[in-house]
Design a protein around this motif. Structure first.
Motif: not given
Length: 390
Positions: A49-61
């Protein structure tokens, strides 16, 4: 050609000030990830989940960008930019206050929604304002400012992370300052009516889809730098400071490439620039894959960064010249989606290659593929030019 709307100097400065907000959105929290993982150690699945905090932003964009394009065309560029800047400030700084990992992920997704709106609005405003060489020049300047933001804000984030893992989230408040200038200086551009037969529901031409795919592939490959290089450089015995400096090298040459783009555009056509860009990335990745020292890794990364500095404004310009003004927001939003989907997919797509041939081998094979693709594109381009001259 002359400028179509002659924006004020303050308006141009506001748009350029908004450009760095996009490249720093996800990466600002990278230095905070180790401490964040420790703080949320009691949360089930916190490592992922901590790693997702970095990548979820790109997916949302990537997911939200097409919606932003529709808003830009139907509601307006200025309202979209103002809404994006406001949401950016709120969702970005929220990370300083939240103490729940799942809530943090929601705020990071909100940040991605904001970036999708900002990038789409900025690109469409530039293409509304300028034509011809001025458009190419300002798109290069936009990319240079975006890359320069990485040079300035990423080291600052690392410094703040030594105080607290939450401290870097305050950097997102810069968006509020940009929003104030946007309110004062920006006016909604007057757009021409769409041409007959180019209504909002018409299908996108194959060449536009091709630009989207190219943007996705180039970004997917280039994002091997922040996701794979830290492990490769660590293998040479280098610490976190050296790793950060090495990755920042690509940002510096990205600035140089973007600033040189207008001059290159006057000498080469869009296809030739794309070929040169891909070739530079291929050479750079080959150098990294065969490197025996950190200095050689840096040399390869500098070449790859220069290629990206050329290709992003070039793709923006190609889409701007292809899109009808009434659909420009939707067309350019597809480029935003392609770029950030490439960022999100990069570690997932590259990981099987890394497991098979190692990190150095992954760079070598990827560089070889890029070089072959550039050579094939050059060959086909020369053949087509030869046919046209007969």
């Amino acid at each position: 050609m002359t400028d179509t709307l002659a924006p004020t100097r303050r308006a141009r400065g506001t748009v350029l000030a908004a450009a760095p907000l996009t490249i720093m959105a996800a990466a600002i929290i990278a230095p905070s990830l180790p401490a964040m993982r420790e703080d949320f150690a009691d949360t089930p699945g916190s490592g992922l989940l901590v790693r997702l905090a970095l990548t979820v932003t790109s997916l949302a964009i990537a997911i939200s960008a097409p919606l932003s394009g529709i808003v830009a065309d139907r509601v307006g560029r200025r309202p979209l930019l103002l809404a994006g800047l406001g949401l950016y400030a709120v969702s970005g700084t929220a990370g300083f206050f939240v103490d729940d990992l799942y809530l943090l992920l929601i705020t990071r997704a909100g940040l991605g929604l904001a970036v999708g709106g900002i990038m789409t609005a900025v690109s469409t405003l530039i293409t509304d304002w300028f034509t011809g060489e001025r458009r190419a020049s300002f798109l290069g300047l936009q990319q240079a400012f975006a890359s320069l933001g990485g040079v300035v804000f990423l080291p600052l984030a690392g410094l703040l992370a030594t105080v607290s893992w939450q401290a870097p989230f305050w950097i997102y408040s810069v968006s509020a300052i940009v929003a104030v200038f946007a309110v004062v200086s920006l006016r909604e551009p007057v757009r021409n009516s769409p041409a007959v037969g180019e209504g909002g529901r018409s299908r996108l031409p194959a060449r536009i889809i091709g630009v989207y795919v190219l943007a996705l592939v180039v970004t997917l490959v280039f994002y091997m730098a922040p996701t794979q290089l830290p492990f490769l450089v660590a293998g040479f015995g280098s610490g976190p400071v050296v790793v950060g400096a090495v990755v920042a090298g690509s940002t510096l040459t990205g600035v140089a490439g973007a600033l040189a783009f207008p001059r290159l555009r006057r000498r080469l056509g869009p296809t030739a620039i794309t070929t040169v860009s891909v070739a530079l990335m291929g050479v750079g990745w080959l150098v990294i894959g065969t490197a025996g020292t950190v200095a050689q890794v840096v040399a390869g990364l500098l070449a790859g960064g220069l290629g990206v500095g050329f290709v992003v404004p070039n793709l923006n310009l190609r889409l701007a010249e292809s899109a009808d003004p009434a659909r420009r927001g939707r067309v350019l939003s597809g480029l935003v989606a392609g770029i950030f989907l490439g960022q999100f997919l990069s570690p997932l797509v590259v990981q099987p290659l890394v497991q098979g041939v190692g990190i150095a081998g992954a760079f070598t094979w990827t560089g070889t593929a890029l070089g072959a693709g550039a050579a094939l594109a050059a060959l086909l381009s020369n053949r087509n030019n030869g046919k046209e001259t007969r």
